[in-house]
Design an enzyme around this catalytic site. Sequence first.
Site, PDB file in Angstrom:
ATOM      1  N   CYS A 130       0.807  -1.218   0.000  1.00  0.00           N
ATOM      2  CA  CYS A 130       0.000   0.000   0.000  1.00  0.00           C
ATOM      3  C   CYS A 130       0.842   1.272   0.000  1.00  0.00           C
ATOM      4  O   CYS A 130       0.660   2.161  -0.841  1.00  0.00           O
ATOM      5  CB  CYS A 130      -0.996  -0.015   1.156  1.00  0.00           C
ATOM      6  SG  CYS A 130      -0.260   0.091   2.809  1.00  0.00           S
ATOM      7  N   HIS A 161      -2.882   1.476   6.652  1.00  0.00           N
ATOM      8  CA  HIS A 161      -3.187   1.295   5.234  1.00  0.00           C
ATOM      9  C   HIS A 161      -3.314   2.667   4.597  1.00  0.00           C
ATOM     10  O   HIS A 161      -3.791   3.624   5.223  1.00  0.00           O
ATOM     11  CB  HIS A 161      -4.474   0.489   5.041  1.00  0.00           C
ATOM     12  CG  HIS A 161      -4.728   0.127   3.600  1.00  0.00           C
ATOM     13  ND1 HIS A 161      -3.935  -0.775   2.923  1.00  0.00           N
ATOM     14  CD2 HIS A 161      -5.648   0.570   2.698  1.00  0.00           C
ATOM     15  CE1 HIS A 161      -4.371  -0.895   1.675  1.00  0.00           C
ATOM     16  NE2 HIS A 161      -5.403  -0.080   1.524  1.00  0.00           N
ATOM     17  N   HIS A 186      -5.635   2.072  -4.402  1.00  0.00           N
ATOM     18  CA  HIS A 186      -4.718   1.471  -3.427  1.00  0.00           C
ATOM     19  C   HIS A 186      -4.305   0.073  -3.843  1.00  0.00           C
ATOM     20  O   HIS A 186      -4.948  -0.590  -4.652  1.00  0.00           O
ATOM     21  CB  HIS A 186      -5.358   1.429  -2.035  1.00  0.00           C
ATOM     22  CG  HIS A 186      -6.576   0.557  -1.942  1.00  0.00           C
ATOM     23  ND1 HIS A 186      -6.946  -0.095  -0.780  1.00  0.00           N
ATOM     24  CD2 HIS A 186      -7.523   0.208  -2.853  1.00  0.00           C
ATOM     25  CE1 HIS A 186      -8.056  -0.774  -0.972  1.00  0.00           C
ATOM     26  NE2 HIS A 186      -8.427  -0.616  -2.216  1.00  0.00           N
TER      27      HIS A 186
END
Length: 350
Positions: free
Chosen positions: A266, A314, A326
């Site tokens: 990520c 994240h 993402h």
Amino acid sequence: MASQKMKRSMCTALATGVLSLTLVAIPAMPASADPVVANPTEALERLAELSRQSEQTTEALHNAQIDLDGKQSAQRTAEARLASDRELLAAAGARIDQFRPAVGKLAAASYQGARTNRLYALMVSDSPQQLLDQMSALDAISNETAKAVSGFKQATSEAAVAAEASRVSADAARAATEQAKLVSDELQNKQSELQKQIDSVTRAFDQLTGAERAQLAGSPFPAGFDAGRILANLAPGSGSAALQAGLTQVGKPYSWGATGPDAFDCSGLVVWAYKQIGKVLPRSSQAQAGGGTPVDKGQLQPGDVVLFYNDASHVGLYAGDGNVLHASTYGTPVKVDSMASMPFYGARRY
């Protein structure tokens, strides 16, 4: 329905503790072997849980590496300062050695009863000329003596300062080395723990059927998302340019620790996207959460860095219309998802 349930499970996966720029606790792994799953939904949920734990550990590793780099930099600085201070100490010692003979002679003469004042010259002089000659000689002796004593005192003082600076630098170098060693050891432990989690994830993924893997991968864009329209309406700016670069990576696989161009995690995707426009962002999601300028959720612009979960573990790029680009999780390629699928933490503009 199974896909929705899996997404809800991923949204509600608990992340314990707050990751800092220092060492971060590793999410606990189940003590028992991987359980036998009874149906596709359970298999996907199990994989989502393991993947979430691994992602937390990955970002913790990135953060620990940043901390380690800082400690090692401090160690190098302290060692360089120590070397410089030791050179100053040696120079001060050399100056003391220059003045030591003169000061030693003065001390010996004084001990032996030498007279070096004007009254003594007057008492022992036989004529005015002899008095003048003796007084001139005494002045010269006095000046040389004063210079020697003053130089000796200054050199001694400088040596004391240099010695103390050297001691402080030595202590700082030793402390920096010890801190770097502690972080390095902890980083190795984290890497070992992450590898165990990765092995669990890949074993679970290998047990999925082709249909389950396709269900996990899902669509590259949410329903109604028009990438062409988003790109056409992007206002000039670094964030929009980073998003445009990032969208070219849709479909690339997720991989722990990867920064592209073949695979991403990520924070790696965010780093890569901004690198394409000449900006260097921190490597971990937590560090990215501490940089740039804070942005309210209602003021998001395409390309803003968006963070999720209560530990900011994240991260992705805001893609407009409430969506985020993402690298989501293992088995799921880079894609655009609704931000509603994950708990919002915050956003930054770079």
